[in-house]
Structures are given as structure tokens and as C-alpha cells.
Design a protein around this motif. Structure first.
Motif: not given
Length: 354
Positions: A131-135, A157-164
Motif C-alpha cells: 500500500e501507499e505510505p501515509r504519515v 482508504g488505501e492503508l488504514t484498512p490494512d493496518l486495522c
């Protein structure tokens, strides 16, 4: 001479690196509340059965969407329009909460491969899988060996669903930073500290407050400084680090956390503040130190009004150092309240997003 932000040279000189890190903790901070919501709506089902010609009450608020709407329309048709309107708002609010994905608020800790030096208020960029990085603002104190982030799920979103949903202890991610040299604590002074946030805007304040208390920066020339935190959200389990902040308050009598929730009353067990954060802040000002004539009447009425906590201390705005973090609309509302109160621009720091 204007005060210098802490460790500004260190922040400016920090080497921005991309390095691997290992996840050490992934924990939901919010809760699944579908059963709780169903129990609360039982009373509304009884009302609908008693006051409308319904044969059967509607089912769950998620699965029986149309039945609830039709039942509330039937209630309005009996002439109880105010009751029907209030019930419709309540049901829509609880349905929205029941339908949201879980977890939606995540604590993510990881240990970088090499020491990661930062100052409170800075942020890091995270890469995970493809996924694309986020800050994200760093929520942990610089005195910790691990980095902690507070992640709010962004639907679609592109990153937060994977993190969650996908991260687990032992996973590898990449961290780059630190970034940001503007939103940082100022050098200690005799002013009290006031932090105002909504949602994950509390994350950098957790870092700032922990560091302030750990390093004795809550004292200046023998005088103890009051440290205030006003945090708002819709639901109590959307208040990041609520229990951690309460524990800090138990350990530090000069730390005063104030929580406000706009929707928690729908679930029946919230006895804290319910106003917007800017209005909650006004309630904790010392009325003897505020010229209420400088405020619009609908704002001034909050100054000195009854509070929902047992905090005895009050804020003198002319002796305060104010930090605000959250969505842009909230920051603007707080700024409009703060400006007439005598807080110099020099002692007002803001970071907005969204």
C-alpha cells in the motif's frame, strides 16, 4: 524575545531515514457495540408497539432498515411528531455506529531496527506491504524504545484498512522520519499548558503530555504548571487513550483531562461533557479572568457554567499556552473562541487536517 520551541535544532538536524520496524502490539481502542445498541433500542420498540397500529416491532437497526423507518412514520402519523423526529435521529445515529467497520480506532506499536529520535509533535511515514505510505503523528514519548501510532480507519482508504485488519505482532513495516518542525512544545515558561483536540488529534498531545510530565517540564522556577487536555469525539470509545490519560491524572494532580462526547448519551451511560470542544473549553475558564463582553452572547454563556467533572482548577487564558489539533473546522472554531480571550498569537499553536 520570543520563546524557542524545544529541541528545535535537534528537529531540524534529525536525519530522515527509511528503516524496517517490527510490530509489537496491535490493539483496537474502540469496541463492537451492536448488542449494546440493540438493548438500548428495546425501549423504542416498546414505544412503537404501544403507540402505533404495528403488529410486530422492527428487528435489528441494521437488518430491518425499512421497517424502522415505516414504524417511525406511523408514530408521526399519530401526532407525536416531536417524539418521532427524535427517534428517527437516534435510530439513524445508532445505525451508522452499528454499521461501521471494526476496529475503527487502532493502537499500533512497533520497534524500529535503529534508534528513531524525534521530539513530541513530530510524525512518521509508514509503509506496510504494497500500500501507499501515509504519515501519522507519533503518540509515544521520545523516552520510549517503541513508537506508537493512533490509527483511524478511513473507509475505502488505501492503508488504514490494512493496518486495522491485517497487521499482527511480528509483522514488518517500514518507518521513515521524523517529519515536522512546526507543531512542537515551546520552552518551559510560567504559563499553564492547554491542549485541545478531537479524535486522533489527541495523539501528538499524548506524546507532549507524557514527555512534559516525565521531564519535569510541568514546573517552572518552583511553580507547578497546570496541564489541561480537552478531547472530543462522538463516542466514548473513540476518545483515544482515555484510560491512559485518567491514569496520568491520578498520578499527577496538576494534569486535568476533560472528555466530551456528542453522541454517547444515546447509549445511556455517559455522565461527562457533551458540548463541542470549544464550548467545553470555555466552561473551564476562570470567569474572573475573562471579559465576557468580548464574546458573542451564545459563546459567553458557557464561561463559568456548570461542569461535569470535579476539577477545582480553572484556566486563566492570559496565562495559557494553547495547542490545538484536529480537523480544520474544529481548529477554526477553537481559534475564533481563543482570539478574543487574550491568548497572544505567540502562545497559540495549531495543526489541522482533513
Amino acid at each position: 524575545m520570543s520563546p524557542k520551541r524545544i529541541a528545535s535544532e535537534r528537529a531540524d538536524d534529525a536525519e530522515i531515514e527509511n528503516q524496517p520496524a517490527v510490530v509489537t502490539e496491535r490493539a483496537a481502542m474502540d469496541r463492537q457495540r451492536i448488542d449494546e445498541i440493540g438493548n438500548v433500542l428495546d425501549a423504542d420498540r416498546e414505544t412503537l408497539v404501544e403507540r402505533t397500529p404495528l403488529d410486530d416491532p422492527p428487528g435489528t437497526v441494521v437488518d430491518d432498515h425499512e421497517a424502522w423507518d415505516e414504524a417511525i412514520d406511523e408514530l408521526a402519523a399519530t401526532g407525536a411528531t416531536s417524539m418521532a423526529d427524535a427517534m428517527a435521529t437516534k435510530v439513524d445515529t445508532l445505525r451508522e455506529r452499528a454499521e461501521r467497520e471494526y476496529p475503527s480506532l487502532l493502537r499500533l506499536r512497533f520497534r524500529p531496527e535503529e534508534p528513531f529520535e524525534f521530539v513530541p509533535g513530530q510524525y512518521a511515514r509508514i509503509s506496510y506491504e504494497e500500500e501507499e505510505p501515509r504519515v501519522y503523528s507519533i503518540a509515544s514519548s521520545p523516552n520510549r524504545d517503541e513508537i506508537e501510532l493512533c490509527i483511524r480507519r478511513v473507509p475505502g482508504g488505501e492503508l488504514t484498512p490494512d493496518l486495522c485488519d491485517s497487521t499482527a505482532e511480528g509483522d514488518e513495516l517500514f518507518v521513515r522520519g521524523p517529519y515536522g518542525d512546526e507543531f512542537m512544545l515551546q520552552d518551559p515558561s510560567d504559563r499553564d499548558l492547554v491542549f485541545v483536540a478531537t479524535g486522533t488529534g489527541a495523539a501528538p498531545f499524548k506524546s507532549m503530555i507524557e514527555y512534559t510530565l516525565e521531564e519535569g517540564r510541568d514546573e517552572f522556577e518552583g511553580r507547578e504548571r497546570d496541564v489541561w487536555l480537552v478531547v472530543g469525539s462522538s463516542w466514548k470509545d473513540d476518545l483515544p487513550y482515555r484510560e491512559e490519560f485518567r491514569e496520568l491524572a491520578d498520578e499527577n494532580s496538576n494534569f486535568h483531562p476533560v472528555f466530551t462526547c456528542s453522541r454517547e448519551e444515546y447509549l445511556g451511560d455517559w455522565d461527562g461533557e457533551t458540548e463541542y470542544v470549544q464550548h467545553t473549553l470555555l466552561k473551564y475558564l476562570d470567569p474572573d479572568c475573562v471579559d465576557t463582553d468580548s464574546l458573542p452572547p451564545d459563546i459567553a454563556e458557557f464561561v463559568g457554567s456548570e461542569t461535569k467533572t470535579d476539577i477545582d482548577a480553572r484556566i486563566d487564558p492570559e496565562n495559557a499556552e494553547v495547542y490545538v489539533c484536529g480537523i480544520g473546522e474544529m481548529c477554526e472554531s477553537v481559534r475564533e473562541v481563543i482570539e478574543p480571550l487574550g491568548v497572544p498569537d505567540l502562545y497559540y499553536e495549531e495543526e489541522s487536517y482533513g
